[in-house]
Design a protein around this motif. Structure first.
Motif, mmCIF file in Angstrom:
data_model
loop_
_atom_site.group_PDB
_atom_site.id
_atom_site.type_symbol
_atom_site.label_atom_id
_atom_site.label_comp_id
_atom_site.label_asym_id
_atom_site.label_seq_id
_atom_site.Cartn_x
_atom_site.Cartn_y
_atom_site.Cartn_z
ATOM 1 N N LEU A 91 -3.093 9.384 0.644
ATOM 2 C CA LEU A 91 -1.893 9.913 -0.022
ATOM 3 C C LEU A 91 -0.654 9.083 0.312
ATOM 4 O O LEU A 91 0.184 8.824 -0.556
ATOM 5 C CB LEU A 91 -1.666 11.377 0.363
ATOM 6 C CG LEU A 91 -2.575 12.410 -0.316
ATOM 7 C CD1 LEU A 91 -2.384 13.779 0.304
ATOM 8 C CD2 LEU A 91 -2.301 12.484 -1.813
ATOM 9 N N GLU A 92 -0.551 8.679 1.602
ATOM 10 C CA GLU A 92 0.598 7.864 2.034
ATOM 11 C C GLU A 92 0.553 6.477 1.368
ATOM 12 O O GLU A 92 1.582 5.952 0.937
ATOM 13 C CB GLU A 92 0.621 7.702 3.567
ATOM 14 C CG GLU A 92 1.022 8.959 4.319
ATOM 15 C CD GLU A 92 -0.117 9.938 4.509
ATOM 16 O OE1 GLU A 92 -1.278 9.575 4.201
ATOM 17 O OE2 GLU A 92 0.145 11.083 4.924
ATOM 18 N N LYS A 93 -0.674 5.919 1.263
ATOM 19 C CA LYS A 93 -0.828 4.607 0.622
ATOM 20 C C LYS A 93 -0.427 4.671 -0.851
ATOM 21 O O LYS A 93 0.259 3.784 -1.362
ATOM 22 C CB LYS A 93 -2.290 4.130 0.736
ATOM 23 C CG LYS A 93 -2.673 3.651 2.144
ATOM 24 C CD LYS A 93 -4.136 3.263 2.179
ATOM 25 C CE LYS A 93 -4.560 2.831 3.591
ATOM 26 N NZ LYS A 93 -5.999 2.553 3.665
ATOM 27 N N ILE A 94 -0.868 5.752 -1.534
ATOM 28 C CA ILE A 94 -0.527 5.942 -2.948
ATOM 29 C C ILE A 94 0.989 6.062 -3.112
ATOM 30 O O ILE A 94 1.597 5.450 -3.992
ATOM 31 C CB ILE A 94 -1.251 7.184 -3.536
ATOM 32 C CG1 ILE A 94 -2.751 6.896 -3.699
ATOM 33 C CG2 ILE A 94 -0.635 7.617 -4.871
ATOM 34 C CD1 ILE A 94 -3.598 8.094 -4.072
ATOM 35 N N SER A 95 1.606 6.853 -2.230
ATOM 36 C CA SER A 95 3.057 7.059 -2.267
ATOM 37 C C SER A 95 3.807 5.736 -2.071
ATOM 38 O O SER A 95 4.783 5.450 -2.780
ATOM 39 C CB SER A 95 3.454 8.074 -1.194
ATOM 40 O OG SER A 95 4.832 8.263 -1.181
ATOM 41 N N GLU A 96 3.337 4.925 -1.105
ATOM 42 C CA GLU A 96 3.972 3.628 -0.830
ATOM 43 C C GLU A 96 3.889 2.691 -2.048
ATOM 44 O O GLU A 96 4.870 2.033 -2.402
ATOM 45 C CB GLU A 96 3.287 2.958 0.383
ATOM 46 C CG GLU A 96 3.699 3.531 1.730
ATOM 47 C CD GLU A 96 5.173 3.313 2.043
ATOM 48 O OE1 GLU A 96 5.675 2.196 1.823
ATOM 49 O OE2 GLU A 96 5.830 4.280 2.470
ATOM 50 N N ILE A 97 2.691 2.649 -2.685
ATOM 51 C CA ILE A 97 2.504 1.769 -3.848
ATOM 52 C C ILE A 97 3.376 2.235 -5.016
ATOM 53 O O ILE A 97 3.984 1.422 -5.720
ATOM 54 C CB ILE A 97 1.006 1.691 -4.252
ATOM 55 C CG1 ILE A 97 0.200 0.973 -3.146
ATOM 56 C CG2 ILE A 97 0.824 0.953 -5.578
ATOM 57 C CD1 ILE A 97 -1.297 1.045 -3.313
ATOM 58 N N GLU A 98 3.428 3.565 -5.238
ATOM 59 C CA GLU A 98 4.263 4.101 -6.330
ATOM 60 C C GLU A 98 5.736 3.748 -6.129
ATOM 61 O O GLU A 98 6.440 3.413 -7.084
ATOM 62 C CB GLU A 98 4.081 5.616 -6.439
ATOM 63 C CG GLU A 98 2.771 6.009 -7.124
ATOM 64 C CD GLU A 98 2.525 7.507 -7.132
ATOM 65 O OE1 GLU A 98 3.158 8.223 -6.318
ATOM 66 O OE2 GLU A 98 1.712 7.960 -7.954
ATOM 67 N N LYS A 99 6.197 3.836 -4.868
ATOM 68 C CA LYS A 99 7.599 3.469 -4.563
ATOM 69 C C LYS A 99 7.830 1.976 -4.800
ATOM 70 O O LYS A 99 8.865 1.581 -5.327
ATOM 71 C CB LYS A 99 7.917 3.826 -3.104
ATOM 72 C CG LYS A 99 8.140 5.313 -2.863
ATOM 73 C CD LYS A 99 8.326 5.599 -1.386
ATOM 74 C CE LYS A 99 8.358 7.091 -1.106
ATOM 75 N NZ LYS A 99 8.323 7.381 0.340
ATOM 76 N N GLU A 100 6.837 1.161 -4.404
ATOM 77 C CA GLU A 100 6.932 -0.288 -4.579
ATOM 78 C C GLU A 100 7.020 -0.657 -6.065
ATOM 79 O O GLU A 100 7.825 -1.488 -6.473
ATOM 80 C CB GLU A 100 5.706 -0.961 -3.932
ATOM 81 C CG GLU A 100 5.624 -2.457 -4.087
ATOM 82 C CD GLU A 100 6.601 -3.237 -3.216
ATOM 83 O OE1 GLU A 100 6.812 -4.411 -3.513
ATOM 84 O OE2 GLU A 100 7.168 -2.645 -2.260
ATOM 85 N N ILE A 101 6.180 0.034 -6.905
ATOM 86 C CA ILE A 101 6.194 -0.210 -8.358
ATOM 87 C C ILE A 101 7.545 0.196 -8.951
ATOM 88 O O ILE A 101 8.111 -0.493 -9.795
ATOM 89 C CB ILE A 101 5.026 0.542 -9.058
ATOM 90 C CG1 ILE A 101 3.677 -0.105 -8.696
ATOM 91 C CG2 ILE A 101 5.213 0.558 -10.580
ATOM 92 C CD1 ILE A 101 2.465 0.681 -9.144
ATOM 93 N N ALA A 102 8.078 1.334 -8.467
ATOM 94 C CA ALA A 102 9.348 1.861 -8.994
ATOM 95 C C ALA A 102 10.518 0.920 -8.702
ATOM 96 O O ALA A 102 11.421 0.772 -9.531
ATOM 97 C CB ALA A 102 9.621 3.238 -8.416
ATOM 98 N N ARG A 103 10.506 0.269 -7.520
ATOM 99 C CA ARG A 103 11.659 -0.577 -7.159
ATOM 100 C C ARG A 103 11.487 -2.055 -7.546
ATOM 101 O O ARG A 103 12.400 -2.846 -7.363
ATOM 102 C CB ARG A 103 11.976 -0.449 -5.665
ATOM 103 C CG ARG A 103 10.915 -0.935 -4.714
ATOM 104 C CD ARG A 103 11.415 -0.933 -3.278
ATOM 105 N NE ARG A 103 10.359 -1.272 -2.355
ATOM 106 C CZ ARG A 103 9.710 -0.399 -1.588
ATOM 107 N NH1 ARG A 103 10.029 0.880 -1.642
ATOM 108 N NH2 ARG A 103 8.751 -0.780 -0.782
ATOM 109 N N THR A 104 10.306 -2.393 -8.096
ATOM 110 C CA THR A 104 10.079 -3.775 -8.535
ATOM 111 C C THR A 104 10.552 -3.954 -9.974
ATOM 112 O O THR A 104 10.166 -3.192 -10.854
ATOM 113 C CB THR A 104 8.573 -4.140 -8.434
ATOM 114 O OG1 THR A 104 8.120 -3.898 -7.112
ATOM 115 C CG2 THR A 104 8.332 -5.594 -8.790
ATOM 116 N N GLN A 105 11.384 -4.942 -10.199
ATOM 117 C CA GLN A 105 11.856 -5.229 -11.557
ATOM 118 C C GLN A 105 10.723 -5.822 -12.391
ATOM 119 O O GLN A 105 9.917 -6.594 -11.897
ATOM 120 C CB GLN A 105 13.016 -6.234 -11.513
ATOM 121 C CG GLN A 105 14.315 -5.630 -11.015
ATOM 122 C CD GLN A 105 15.463 -6.617 -11.129
ATOM 123 O OE1 GLN A 105 15.250 -7.827 -11.142
ATOM 124 N NE2 GLN A 105 16.672 -6.108 -11.215
#
Length: 364
Positions: free
Chosen positions: A4-18
């Protein structure tokens, strides 16, 4: 770090990547990792242990419709109105705690309607028995998404996101991509159309993330990164979905008109019996069912008991529905109705039938 933490981290990374040309490879890799972790989350731990209580409901009738939605949107009220089953409904959330099946009798068919418990945000991760609810939804022929008209389209977006996370694609066609893993020979990537979203480097990156180094890949459409990941994972389900906006008596007539014009949408009020017949007609259309009547030689057609089949069915399917050995002694069929060029018409096994056709089968 858990899944769950890994999924959350990747989702945040996708959200902040232009999103631009320089980051498309990075985003493609992140999406592939996200799909992999979500698949692990759905499958659960590999170790054997006591199984949790699920919703084991035997499939019955001609088709199955799963009702999903947030708590207190009118799922149980609809079940009570259109079936003979009673499901507890009240003015508080989570009135329904288990799966309650009912049967809709429409056009001579029996359609199984499942009243599932309300799901909440984070259902795909297992919150509020969400995983069991979504697992049952995967077995249905059509999803009926119950929405609150007073909340606009917010609920629709949230529920679609939850279902996308567990591999259910609503009102979308399967990507036209041919993929076959091989034991050797490297990767062969070809396309019959110009590719604007993917290139060879990005495709190789995604395939290597899934430990695929040999295989054949043929693109017959301009696919996106998500389409390619769906084909590689291979456990995606593409389903028809009817969006039912309930409680239209609480919003303005302009808002009702706007919601009714949205694609795949129906407006209704279960409490006041508004447009329930229109909802049932839409469900019938999305299930793609047809009814056929049989006729004995020298007798009038039997309009009491029709045979329910899928759209696109042929005379051969009618024979199997009557008796499994009827095809071996089949000579020809006489047909009346919309599929006949002239009534009556003499046809063979490959003739496609239409809704409300009358069929007379002649044996050798």
């Amino acid at each position: 770090m858990g899944i769950l933490e890994k999924i959350s981290e990747i989702e945040k990374e996708i959200a902040r990547t232009q999103k631009n040309k320089a980051t498309e490879y990075h985003l493609g890799l992140l999406k592939a990792k996200l799909a992999k972790y979500r698949a692990q989350l759905i499958e659960g731990p590999k170790t054997a242990g006591a199984k949790g209580e699920g919703f084991d409901v035997m499939k019955s009738g001609d088709a199955r419709v799963a009702m999903i939605g947030f708590p207190s949107v009118g799922k149980s009220t609809l079940l009570n109105k259109v079936t003979k089953t009673h499901s507890e409904s009240a003015n508080y959330e989570f009135t329904t705690l288990t799966c309650i099946p009912g049967v809709i009798e429409y056009n001579g068919s029996n359609i199984q309607l499942l009243d599932l418990p309300g799901i909440i945000e984070g259902a795909a991760a297992g919150k509020g028995r969400g995983r069991q609810v979504i697992a049952v939804a995967r077995t249905a022929d059509v999803v009926l998404m119950m929405l609150d008209a007073t909340k606009g389209e917010i609920q629709k977006e949230l529920l679609t996101k939850e279902l996308e996370a567990v591999g259910i694609r609503l009102n979308r066609k399967k990507p036209n991509i041919y993929f076959k893993p091989k034991k050797g020979g490297g990767l062969s990537i070809t396309s019959t159309v110009p590719m604007t979203h993917l290139n060879d480097k990005l495709i190789n990156l995604i395939l290597h993330e899934y430990k695929i180094f040999n295989g054949e890949l043929l693109f017959r459409e301009d696919a996106t990164t998500d389409d390619l990941i769906d084909v590689i994972v291979g456990n995606r389900i593409y389903m028809r979905c009817v969006y039912c906006f309930n409680k239209i008596d609480c919003v303005s007539i302009e808002e009702v008109d706007r919601l009714a014009r949205l694609p795949d949408s129906v407006v209704a009020c279960c409490e006041l019996d508004l447009n329930l017949d229109g909802l049932l007609e839409t469900i019938w259309e999305y299930l793609a069912l047809v009814r056929v009547f049989t006729k004995k030689r020298g007798s009038p057609p039997d309009f009491e008991d029709g045979i329910i089949l899928r759209r696109g069915a042929t005379i051969e399917h009618v024979c199997h529905a009557v008796h499994r050995q009827l095809v071996s002694s089949f000579k020809y069929a006489v047909i009346w109705g919309a599929s006949a060029k002239h009534s009556p018409q003499r046809v063979g096994l490959s003739h496609s039938i239409a809704h409300d056709d009358v069929v007379q089968i002649i044996k050798k």
